[in-house]
Design an enzyme around this catalytic site. Structure first.
Site, PDB file in Angstrom:
ATOM      1  N   CYS A  72       0.921  -1.299   0.125  1.00 22.70           N
ATOM      2  CA  CYS A  72       0.198  -0.059  -0.008  1.00 22.70           C
ATOM      3  C   CYS A  72       0.843   1.134   0.036  1.00 22.70           C
ATOM      4  O   CYS A  72       1.367   1.435   0.810  1.00 22.70           O
ATOM      5  CB  CYS A  72      -1.052  -0.031   1.084  1.00 22.70           C
ATOM      6  SG  CYS A  72      -1.907   1.430   1.333  1.00 22.70           S
ATOM      7  N   CYS A  97      -0.709   4.464   2.107  1.00 20.04           N
ATOM      8  CA  CYS A  97      -0.506   4.365   3.696  1.00 20.04           C
ATOM      9  C   CYS A  97      -0.406   3.070   4.144  1.00 20.04           C
ATOM     10  O   CYS A  97       0.944   2.586   3.940  1.00 20.04           O
ATOM     11  CB  CYS A  97      -2.264   4.677   4.016  1.00 20.04           C
ATOM     12  SG  CYS A  97      -3.598   4.071   3.326  1.00 20.04           S
ATOM     13  N   SER A  98      -1.187   2.122   4.803  1.00 18.90           N
ATOM     14  CA  SER A  98      -0.871   0.773   5.344  1.00 18.90           C
ATOM     15  C   SER A  98      -2.049  -0.169   5.117  1.00 18.90           C
ATOM     16  O   SER A  98      -2.483  -1.021   6.091  1.00 18.90           O
ATOM     17  CB  SER A  98      -0.504   1.032   6.619  1.00 18.90           C
ATOM     18  OG  SER A  98      -1.477   1.762   7.402  1.00 18.90           O
ATOM     19  N   CYS A  99      -2.890  -0.056   3.963  1.00 20.76           N
ATOM     20  CA  CYS A  99      -3.980  -1.069   3.698  1.00 20.76           C
ATOM     21  C   CYS A  99      -3.325  -2.414   3.893  1.00 20.76           C
ATOM     22  O   CYS A  99      -2.278  -2.810   3.285  1.00 20.76           O
ATOM     23  CB  CYS A  99      -4.585  -0.951   2.273  1.00 20.76           C
ATOM     24  SG  CYS A  99      -5.234   0.715   2.189  1.00 20.76           S
TER      25      CYS A  99
END
Lengths: 108, 216, 115
Positions: free
Chosen positions: B116, B119-121
């Protein structure tokens, strides 16, 4: 695009393809407050008090310096505070007073 | 990771088990949570419950899904058609964050890698929370620019005739890699196979190997 | 229950769909990611803007554009996300891996143009 235009049009989290060093294959067990912060994010999203997308926007709007220097959950909690102020749910003063009250619990 | 200071100057009446006072950001977390509970916008019990939800999601769940797909062709077909529905129906895994799941099958010809960049999906319902490296700049910046070099840093060399597919999450879909079943496991039970599947293999940075286990 | 006027043929099953009811693109369509520069919040990373690729699949359910949700707008016109394939050589002209290596990424339909 000028450098100052870039500052505005490239969000600090938009880093796909940028130069970066080796991957530090690190991990750490979450501290209890970090896990509570994650749970808080989920609960705020369930109620749409702060949706996941608002949280992302809130982190992005901290700007490059804070995005670069705060830890992951530090960014989240500051973003939550800002969004709750923007939405009129809390005031900056509410938070400051509550933080003082909590700090006082630790003074003998 | 931990940038805040721990002060150990709290002496006078400290009982032996007393912890250090909370840091600045932890205090902010406690304050926001208490204020929201006082205003009845959230319930204190909701946070406790959500921590239990988070604690119940670990790579062991994803490993079960992968092993089932290896031994059950019908499940594999349904998993690849709709990852979320198959996990819900066959394993009772709820998608508490209301994300969709696409399961990406590694084959002789295709190797999948998940990132991702914005962000941090991450497929939290089936893998739990992501490791730190997944959230940090080096991985996010480079996985889409030079995936073969990134994989090499994890010790994974992909032959040139194998296509690399990098999936970058941006919205509602999360990705789980279905790694290749290692050779020499023809007689393994589903449980034995489950024990081989690692978190990193389901992100796509390493293959499943006979010597690895759930902890890496 | 209203009676059909006598003598009229069985009404056609053709119904007019509202905007956003149906996906605009289908698997295999050649597309290009738009080039524009929203500020404050976006979910289309800069490295794919202006790049050409193919639609791999329509993401199953119609959703609100998450770029709008960033400012608390959680309702409104629904639309589709598409899983798009873009060769890494298209993204990075100096890419040294295999020419078959590619990116897959979800893009909301307001960002896709015919290539």
């Amino acid at each position: 695009m000028t450098p100052t235009e870039q500052l505005v049009t490239r969000l600090p989290n938009d880093i796909g393809g940028l130069e970066a060093g080796r991957i530090q294959q690190t991990d750490h067990p979450l501290e209890p407050w970090e896990k509570r912060c994650h749970a808080l994010a989920d609960v705020l999203d369930y109620h749409k008090i702060i949706s996941t997308e608002e949280k992302r926007r809130g982190v992005e709007s901290l700007g490059g310096k804070m995005v670069g220097e705060l830890t992951y959950y530090e960014r989240w909690i500051v973003a939550f505070a800002n969004i709750l102020f923007q939405k009129g749910v809390l005031t900056p003063d509410d938070l400051a007073k509550k933080m003082e009250e909590i700090a006082a619990r630790w003074k003998g | 990771m931990d940038a805040h200071d721990h002060h150990h100057d709290h002496t006078a009446t400290a009982a032996p088990q007393t912890e250090a006072p909370p840091g600045y950001y932890e205090t902010m977390e406690t304050a926001l949570r208490e204020l929201l509970v006082e205003k009845k916008l959230i319930g204190a019990g909701e946070i406790r419950r959500q921590i239990e939800v988070l604690d119940s999601r670990t790579p062991a769940l994803g490993a079960k899904v992968v092993a089932r797909a290896w031994v059950d062709p019908d499940f594999r077909r349904r998993l690849l058609a709709n990852g979320r529905t198959a996990c819900e129906q066959d394993f009772g895994i709820s998608f508490y964050d209301d994300t969709e799941l696409i399961v990406l099958e590694n084959t002789e010809k295709v190797h999948n890698l998940v990132v991702c960049t914005l962000c941090s999906c991450y497929p939290r319902p089936v893998l739990g929370l992501p490791p730190d490296w997944y959230k940090q700049k080096a991985y996010r910046a480079r996985a889409v620019r030079d995936p073969r070099a990134v994989l090499a840093e994890f010790g994974t060399i992909i032959p040139d005739d194998v296509e690399i597919r990098v999936s970058d999450s941006t919205a509602v879909v999360r990705f789980l890699v279905l790694p290749r079943r290692p050779e020499g496991t023809e007689n393994f039970s589903e449980e034995e196979l489950t024990a081989l599947v690692t978190r990193d293999s389901m992100i796509g940075v390493v293959p499943v190997q006979l010597q690895t286990g759930i902890l890496s | 229950m209203p009676e059909p006027a006598s003598g009229t043929a069985t009404p056609s099953l053709h119904t007019v769909k509202s905007f956003g009811d149906q996906p605009v693109w289908k698997a295999g369509d050649a597309i290009r990611i738009s080039v524009r520069y929203p500020i404050a919040h976006y979910r289309v990373p800069r490295y794919i803007r202006g790049k050409r690729g193919l639609v791999e699949m329509v993401i199953a359910r119609a959703l609100v554009n998450n770029e709008e949700e960033g400012f608390g707008r959680n309702a409104g016109q629904l639309g589709y996300y598409y899983r798009v394939a873009i060769p890494l050589q298209e993204l990075w002209p100096d890419y040294v891996g295999s020419p078959n290596d590619n990116l897959r990424i979800e893009v909301f339909e307001t960002w896709l143009e015919k290539n």
